[in-house]
Design a protein around this motif. Structure first.
Motif, mmCIF file in Angstrom:
data_model
loop_
_atom_site.group_PDB
_atom_site.id
_atom_site.type_symbol
_atom_site.label_atom_id
_atom_site.label_comp_id
_atom_site.label_asym_id
_atom_site.label_seq_id
_atom_site.Cartn_x
_atom_site.Cartn_y
_atom_site.Cartn_z
ATOM 1 N N MET A 27 0.836 -1.202 0.000
ATOM 2 C CA MET A 27 0.000 0.000 0.000
ATOM 3 C C MET A 27 0.871 1.252 0.000
ATOM 4 S SD MET A 27 -3.042 -0.965 2.668
ATOM 5 C CE MET A 27 -3.682 0.700 2.583
ATOM 6 N N GLY A 28 0.475 2.237 -0.816
ATOM 7 C CA GLY A 28 1.190 3.495 -0.845
ATOM 8 C C GLY A 28 0.833 4.357 0.357
ATOM 9 N N VAL A 29 1.586 5.426 0.545
ATOM 10 C CA VAL A 29 1.367 6.326 1.680
ATOM 11 C C VAL A 29 -0.017 6.968 1.591
ATOM 12 C CG1 VAL A 29 2.143 8.454 2.786
ATOM 13 C CG2 VAL A 29 3.825 6.787 1.979
ATOM 14 N N PHE A 30 -0.380 7.438 0.408
ATOM 15 C CA PHE A 30 -1.676 8.113 0.221
ATOM 16 C C PHE A 30 -2.829 7.143 0.479
ATOM 17 C CE2 PHE A 30 -5.192 9.725 -2.446
ATOM 18 C CZ PHE A 30 -5.343 10.976 -1.845
ATOM 19 N N GLU A 31 -2.688 5.908 0.003
ATOM 20 C CA GLU A 31 -3.733 4.909 0.196
ATOM 21 C C GLU A 31 -3.885 4.563 1.678
ATOM 22 O OE1 GLU A 31 -5.139 0.630 -1.758
ATOM 23 O OE2 GLU A 31 -3.143 1.456 -2.195
ATOM 24 N N THR A 32 -2.751 4.455 2.386
ATOM 25 C CA THR A 32 -2.795 4.187 3.830
ATOM 26 C C THR A 32 -3.459 5.341 4.562
ATOM 27 O OG1 THR A 32 -0.731 2.927 3.635
ATOM 28 C CG2 THR A 32 -1.399 3.598 5.844
ATOM 29 N N TRP A 33 -3.136 6.557 4.136
ATOM 30 C CA TRP A 33 -3.753 7.748 4.733
ATOM 31 C C TRP A 33 -5.265 7.712 4.566
ATOM 32 C CZ3 TRP A 33 -6.396 11.522 1.800
ATOM 33 C CH2 TRP A 33 -6.829 12.631 2.527
ATOM 34 N N LYS A 34 -5.753 7.338 3.392
ATOM 35 C CA LYS A 34 -7.196 7.280 3.138
ATOM 36 C C LYS A 34 -7.892 6.265 4.043
ATOM 37 C CE LYS A 34 -7.413 6.576 -1.298
ATOM 38 N NZ LYS A 34 -8.047 6.369 -2.631
ATOM 39 N N LYS A 35 -7.203 5.185 4.385
ATOM 40 C CA LYS A 35 -7.798 4.153 5.230
ATOM 41 C C LYS A 35 -7.888 4.599 6.693
ATOM 42 C CE LYS A 35 -8.148 1.040 1.946
ATOM 43 N NZ LYS A 35 -9.478 0.624 1.454
ATOM 44 N N ARG A 36 -7.005 5.476 7.102
ATOM 45 C CA ARG A 36 -6.937 5.849 8.509
ATOM 46 C C ARG A 36 -7.584 7.197 8.828
ATOM 47 N NH1 ARG A 36 -0.643 4.238 10.045
ATOM 48 N NH2 ARG A 36 -0.722 2.075 9.265
ATOM 49 N N PHE A 37 -7.468 8.140 7.904
ATOM 50 C CA PHE A 37 -7.880 9.514 8.185
ATOM 51 C C PHE A 37 -9.354 9.654 8.586
ATOM 52 C CE2 PHE A 37 -9.776 13.419 6.360
ATOM 53 C CZ PHE A 37 -9.239 14.334 7.265
ATOM 54 N N PRO A 38 -10.313 9.031 7.872
ATOM 55 C CA PRO A 38 -11.723 9.239 8.249
ATOM 56 C C PRO A 38 -12.036 8.811 9.684
ATOM 57 C CG PRO A 38 -11.566 8.224 6.076
ATOM 58 C CD PRO A 38 -10.195 8.194 6.662
ATOM 59 N N TRP A 39 -11.461 7.687 10.110
ATOM 60 C CA TRP A 39 -11.705 7.216 11.468
ATOM 61 C C TRP A 39 -11.072 8.147 12.491
ATOM 62 C CZ3 TRP A 39 -15.031 3.370 12.474
ATOM 63 C CH2 TRP A 39 -15.352 2.501 11.413
ATOM 64 N N LEU A 40 -9.858 8.608 12.200
ATOM 65 C CA LEU A 40 -9.188 9.517 13.120
ATOM 66 C C LEU A 40 -9.964 10.822 13.252
ATOM 67 C CD1 LEU A 40 -5.461 8.988 12.053
ATOM 68 C CD2 LEU A 40 -6.558 8.188 14.145
ATOM 69 N N LEU A 41 -10.507 11.293 12.120
ATOM 70 C CA LEU A 41 -11.298 12.528 12.142
ATOM 71 C C LEU A 41 -12.553 12.342 12.989
ATOM 72 C CD1 LEU A 41 -11.774 15.404 11.094
ATOM 73 C CD2 LEU A 41 -12.912 14.408 9.094
ATOM 74 N N LEU A 42 -13.234 11.206 12.781
ATOM 75 C CA LEU A 42 -14.442 10.913 13.548
ATOM 76 C C LEU A 42 -14.147 10.837 15.038
ATOM 77 C CD1 LEU A 42 -17.434 10.103 13.686
ATOM 78 C CD2 LEU A 42 -16.710 7.730 13.298
ATOM 79 N N LEU A 43 -13.063 10.146 15.390
ATOM 80 C CA LEU A 43 -12.701 10.018 16.803
ATOM 81 C C LEU A 43 -12.262 11.352 17.402
ATOM 82 C CD1 LEU A 43 -10.759 6.635 16.612
ATOM 83 C CD2 LEU A 43 -12.961 7.027 17.715
ATOM 84 N N MET A 44 -11.590 12.168 16.583
ATOM 85 C CA MET A 44 -11.157 13.478 17.079
ATOM 86 C C MET A 44 -12.373 14.364 17.378
ATOM 87 S SD MET A 44 -8.873 16.395 15.185
ATOM 88 C CE MET A 44 -10.270 16.931 14.183
ATOM 89 N N VAL A 45 -13.339 14.348 16.456
ATOM 90 C CA VAL A 45 -14.549 15.152 16.659
ATOM 91 C C VAL A 45 -15.311 14.666 17.888
ATOM 92 C CG1 VAL A 45 -16.789 15.742 15.672
ATOM 93 C CG2 VAL A 45 -14.761 15.773 14.222
ATOM 94 N N SER A 46 -15.433 13.338 18.028
ATOM 95 C CA SER A 46 -16.154 12.796 19.181
ATOM 96 C C SER A 46 -15.422 13.099 20.487
ATOM 97 C CB SER A 46 -16.344 11.285 19.032
ATOM 98 O OG SER A 46 -15.095 10.614 18.995
ATOM 99 N N ALA A 47 -14.084 13.183 20.403
ATOM 100 C CA ALA A 47 -13.303 13.466 21.616
ATOM 101 C C ALA A 47 -13.462 14.904 22.087
ATOM 102 C CB ALA A 47 -11.831 13.170 21.367
ATOM 103 N N THR A 48 -13.976 15.781 21.218
ATOM 104 C CA THR A 48 -14.183 17.171 21.641
ATOM 105 C C THR A 48 -15.238 17.273 22.739
ATOM 106 O OG1 THR A 48 -15.808 17.509 19.867
ATOM 107 C CG2 THR A 48 -13.525 18.081 19.380
ATOM 108 N N PHE A 49 -16.076 16.247 22.854
ATOM 109 C CA PHE A 49 -17.085 16.262 23.921
ATOM 110 C C PHE A 49 -16.430 16.273 25.296
ATOM 111 C CE2 PHE A 49 -19.612 14.318 20.440
ATOM 112 C CZ PHE A 49 -20.614 15.282 20.381
ATOM 113 N N THR A 50 -15.292 15.590 25.412
ATOM 114 C CA THR A 50 -14.603 15.597 26.710
ATOM 115 C C THR A 50 -14.109 17.001 27.044
ATOM 116 O OG1 THR A 50 -12.497 14.987 25.659
ATOM 117 C CG2 THR A 50 -13.875 13.193 26.457
ATOM 118 N N GLY A 51 -13.674 17.715 26.007
ATOM 119 C CA GLY A 51 -13.247 19.098 26.225
ATOM 120 C C GLY A 51 -14.405 19.972 26.688
#
Length: 450
Positions: A275-299
């Protein structure tokens, strides 16, 4: 593994010296899976050369074990005659697996050089849903009739068995191909030659339907200790079999997929290094974004309790410990339950048993950790008694909540049709973080009146 690495170095040296005779001797004595692993590391320009050195009867087995990139390189390098020779040696299910991995231009060439009968069989298998039993079955099996004698059966096995993927298990069908039973070669060898199939066949046959999920197929292999399992259509006609090696591939795929989902990564069929770097990024980024947004509730929760923190600044230093402990407890529970669900040990009807058990485990864990924390808070951190009680009470309640969330969410997810693996550590941790903060500040308000 070390031996394979040494052989790889020796093969590369022989290629440099162009000592093809010695190279053929070495490869001929090796297992096809080891050859495929070594070939994967050979430069692309030398790959066709090494493959052509292999004895014909070994070459097709090596081809099946190679990864899709190496297979594509070889197919493009093959002459029409070479391609036809390779395809003629492949089992239909292996040909289907290869076709599913190839680009459209390569697939077109493969189908052009496949016999019409085999092409029709390939197209039939490709019609089944990707995750179904029909998509992983092979049509190459030995079928017998119920009025055949043992002698007749051996004659048929000798005549047709050479092209079959397995001959140890033979299936008994009627004139309409409906599955009646099965016999093993052991049964045939130990029976009188004049015995008929209906007298010795096993009629209580474990089977699957063409549209059954392939994960269920793999589970049946494990549960019933099978070497092969018959696949029937809606009219109970035998259309193929799934062999043990294909079931193992399914288990590996499913386990890999579950691990990736539990780590909040979109599942992929490609090996990591392919897998290329860009392809790996596509697999991980959406989940990280979702978790980051959900983590703002703790803030947001911390902001709402700023006054409490200002009144007792010392409370701030224990937030990471409480959140991490809660997340770890929830993760332990979720992974255990997810594994139980995948093995069939736990079902939705067991939810109350699970909750009751996890409550008792959580209470014991909570009390034990709270006692250890209390000693640390009083002797090392030297905080006040009421602050120590606040932290310890919060820890017990947080652990109970975390175990409850971690054990119930995967079960509920499966109940509504989601993959339980999605409800693993990242999501559980985010939810538990929010709960632990709310509990912390509510307990602080009660005990410390802040």
């Amino acid at each position: 593994m070390e031996e394979v690495i040494l052989l790889e170095e020796e093969i590369n040296e022989l290629l440099e010296k162009k000592d093809y005779h010695r190279l053929k001797e070495i490869l001929s004595d090796m297992n096809e899976a080891d050859i495929a692993a070594i070939i994967a590391e050979i430069p692309e320009d030398k790959l066709p050369l090494v493959y052509r050195i292999l004895p014909k009867e070994l070459a097709s087995d090596v081809f099946v074990n190679m990864d899709s990139d190496a297979q594509e390189i070889l197919i493009k390098a093959f002459s029409d005659k070479e391609l036809r020779e390779v395809l003629d040696e492949l089992y239909v299910d292996d040909a289907v697996d290869i076709i599913e991995e190839m680009p459209a231009t390569v697939v077109k060439r493969i189908l052009q050089h496949t016999d019409p009968e085999v092409r029709n069989s390939i197209n039939e298998i490709l019609k089944y849903p990707e995750d179904s039993a029909g998509s992983i079955m092979t049509i190459e099996y030995v079928d017998l009739k119920k009025y055949m004698t043992v002698d007749d059966a051996f004659t048929r096995i000798r005549r047709t068995g050479v092209d079959k993927e397995t001959i140890y298990v033979c299936y008994v069908t009627d004139e309409n191909r409906k599955l009646l039973g099965l016999v093993t070669v052991k049964d045939l060898l130990l029976s009188d030659k004049s015995k008929k199939m209906f007298e010795i066949m096993e009629t209580n046959v474990i089977y699957v339907t063409t549209l059954e999920d392939k994960e269920i197929v793999a589970d049946k292999f494990q549960r019933y200790d099978l070497m092969a399992i018959p696949v029937v259509d809606q009219e109970h006609r035998l259309v193929g079999i799934v062999t043990f090696d294909d079931a193992m591939d399914v288990l590996q795929e499913e386990n890999t997929e579950d691990i990736e989902k539990m780590a909040a990564i979109t599942p992929t069929d490609k090996p990591y290094l392919k897998m290329g770097v860009f392809e790996t990024w596509k697999k991980r980024f959406p989940w990280l974004l979702l978790l980051m947004v959900s983590a703002t509730f703790t803030g947001k929760i911390i902001q709402n309790f700023e006054n409490a923190l200002q009144a007792q600044i010392v409370l701030t230093s224990f937030i990471p410990m409480l959140m991490d402990t809660g997340g770890n407890c929830g993760g332990q529970a979720s992974v255990t339950i997810i594994r139980g669900l995948s093995l069939g040990d736990i079902d939705y009807k067991d939810v109350f048993k699970v909750v009751f058990k996890e409550f008792r485990v959580a209470f014991l864990c909570g009390v034990t950790l709270a006692l250890a924390s209390f000693i640390k808070l009083m002797l090392i951190d030297k905080v006040g008694l009421m602050v120590a009680l606040t932290v310890c009470a919060t820890m017990i309640i947080t652990i109970i909540c975390a175990k409850f969330v971690g054990s119930t969410l995967p079960i509920l997810a499966k109940r509504v049709g989601f993959d339980p693996a999605v409800m693993a550590s990242p999501f559980i941790t985010t939810i538990v973080d929010a709960i632990s903060l709310i509990v912390y500040f509510e307990v602080a308000g009660i005990i410390l009146h802040v």
